[in-house]
Design an enzyme around this catalytic site. Structure first.
Site, short mmCIF file in Angstrom:
data_model
loop_
_atom_site.label_atom_id
_atom_site.label_comp_id
_atom_site.label_asym_id
_atom_site.label_seq_id
_atom_site.Cartn_x
_atom_site.Cartn_y
_atom_site.Cartn_z
N GLU A 64 1.00 -0.96 -0.38
CA GLU A 64 0.54 0.21 0.01
C GLU A 64 0.75 1.49 -0.06
OE1 GLU A 64 -3.84 1.91 2.40
OE2 GLU A 64 -3.51 -0.14 1.91
N TYR A 100 -5.73 5.84 -8.58
CA TYR A 100 -5.32 4.97 -8.16
C TYR A 100 -4.17 3.95 -7.66
CZ TYR A 100 -4.58 2.97 -3.40
OH TYR A 100 -5.11 2.32 -1.57
N GLU A 102 -0.93 1.67 -6.41
CA GLU A 102 0.14 0.96 -5.32
C GLU A 102 1.30 0.36 -6.06
OE1 GLU A 102 -2.24 -1.08 -2.49
OE2 GLU A 102 -4.09 0.52 -2.63
N HIS A 155 -1.38 -7.38 -2.39
CA HIS A 155 -2.39 -6.83 -2.09
C HIS A 155 -3.81 -7.10 -2.73
CE1 HIS A 155 -3.96 -2.61 -0.50
NE2 HIS A 155 -4.28 -3.62 0.41
N ASP A 189 -1.27 -8.73 2.38
CA ASP A 189 -2.55 -8.56 2.35
C ASP A 189 -3.84 -9.42 1.44
OD1 ASP A 189 -5.54 -7.92 3.03
OD2 ASP A 189 -4.78 -5.82 3.07
N ASP A 233 -4.23 -11.10 6.31
CA ASP A 233 -2.61 -10.45 6.30
C ASP A 233 -1.99 -12.32 5.70
OD1 ASP A 233 -1.98 -8.30 5.73
OD2 ASP A 233 -3.35 -8.70 7.60
N HIS A 271 -3.12 -2.78 10.10
CA HIS A 271 -2.67 -4.22 10.09
C HIS A 271 -1.52 -3.71 10.01
CE1 HIS A 271 -4.88 -5.29 5.94
NE2 HIS A 271 -5.19 -4.28 6.12
#
Length: 282
Positions: A64, A100, A102, A155, A189, A233, A271
């Site tokens: 992230e 968006y 990551e 993720h 994750d 996770d 997390h």
């Protein structure tokens, strides 16, 4: 936010972590650092907590990452290298939306392990399964005799978690061919719990049911720092050499370890890291 009262405790735990490394174990982790970027790295107390968490490990997958400039990772790496010898490898910016994206990063101790290769899973198919394609690395573990370990970091998109998890065996085949090893850790994750992935749904996925794979973080664990109790996770192992080296696996509750308040904890992330310890004495 002021958490200076926790510094002595954190430092002591950091020294303990380094002693464990010397004693003959390798520690590997995955940590979703919620919205990791400049705003978070502008908070010295938060940076200190993240630093001490990373220092626990020989390899850690960070997820992230939102800072498109890359400056936040450079700051973290520089901070780590005031005490130890670290480097990192960074994935491309990933995500279907132009607004968006990551990235993944693997931080690793350069005096403990060797980065051999990296590979971004090729999801260039009509199916377009992954929101953020798995970013894979191959490390050489030097002791007791050099052997290779592949890591597959993911993720998953929460709403597509079951579909993405269900495709990891296909990723497995590509990684085995690319890296020429069957010793593979799948970690990150995965959103593999609660409303995103039921036990019944996961029972139809290869990676959660085939005996070739060992799920090391069970559904009963809580990997969240907030009020939910969900094993989002996970760490999953494949390969006889890897499995024979496993000493332990679990969740690192840094809130308890560093005596943080709930407010101090959630500013770091929503997390907890998940971790595995491997023996170097086989």
């Amino acid at each position: 936010m002021c958490i200076m009262s926790s510094v002595n405790t954190i430092t002591a735990l950091c020294l303990l972590a380094m002693v464990v490394c010397v004693a003959g174990h390798y520690k590997i982790a995955a940590f979703n650092i919620q919205t990791f970027g400049r705003a978070k790295m502008d908070k010295p107390d938060v940076v200190n907590i993240i630093k001490q968490i990373v220092l626990r490990y020989d390899i850690i997958l960070i997820q992230e990452i939102r800072d498109s400039s890359g400056n936040s990772l450079k700051v973290l790496n520089n901070t780590l290298n005031t005490q130890e010898h670290f480097s990192y490898t960074l994935s491309p910016r990933l995500g279907r939306s132009s607004n968006y994206k990551e990235q993944y990063a693997y931080f690793y101790r350069t005096d403990r392990v060797n980065l051999v290769a990296t590979h971004l899973y090729d999801d260039n198919t009509p199916a377009d399964v992954f929101e953020r394609e798995p970013y894979c690395t191959l490390f050489e573990i030097p002791e007791p005799a050099p052997w290779k370990l592949a890591l597959v970091g993911l993720h998953s998109k929460p709403d597509d978690a079951v579909e993405e998890i269900g495709y990891l065996n296909v990723v497995d085949a590509e990684v085995e061919a690319e890296f020429n090893t069957t010793n593979i850790l799948f970690l990150g994750d995965l959103n593999a719990a609660c409303n995103y992935a039921s036990a019944a749904e996961l029972s139809h996925t290869e990676i959660f049911t085939n005996s070739d794979y060992s799920v090391l973080i069970s559904r009963s664990k809580d990997t969240t720092t907030k009020s939910s109790t969900c094993a989002y996770d996970r760490i999953i192992a494949k390969g006889s050499r890897l499995k024979s080296a496993i000493v332990s696996a679990g969740v690192f509750d840094f809130k308890s370890a560093y005596s943080l308040t709930q407010q101090e904890t959630v500013v770091v992330s929503d997390h907890f890291p998940v971790e595995i310890t491997l023996s170097s004495s086989l």
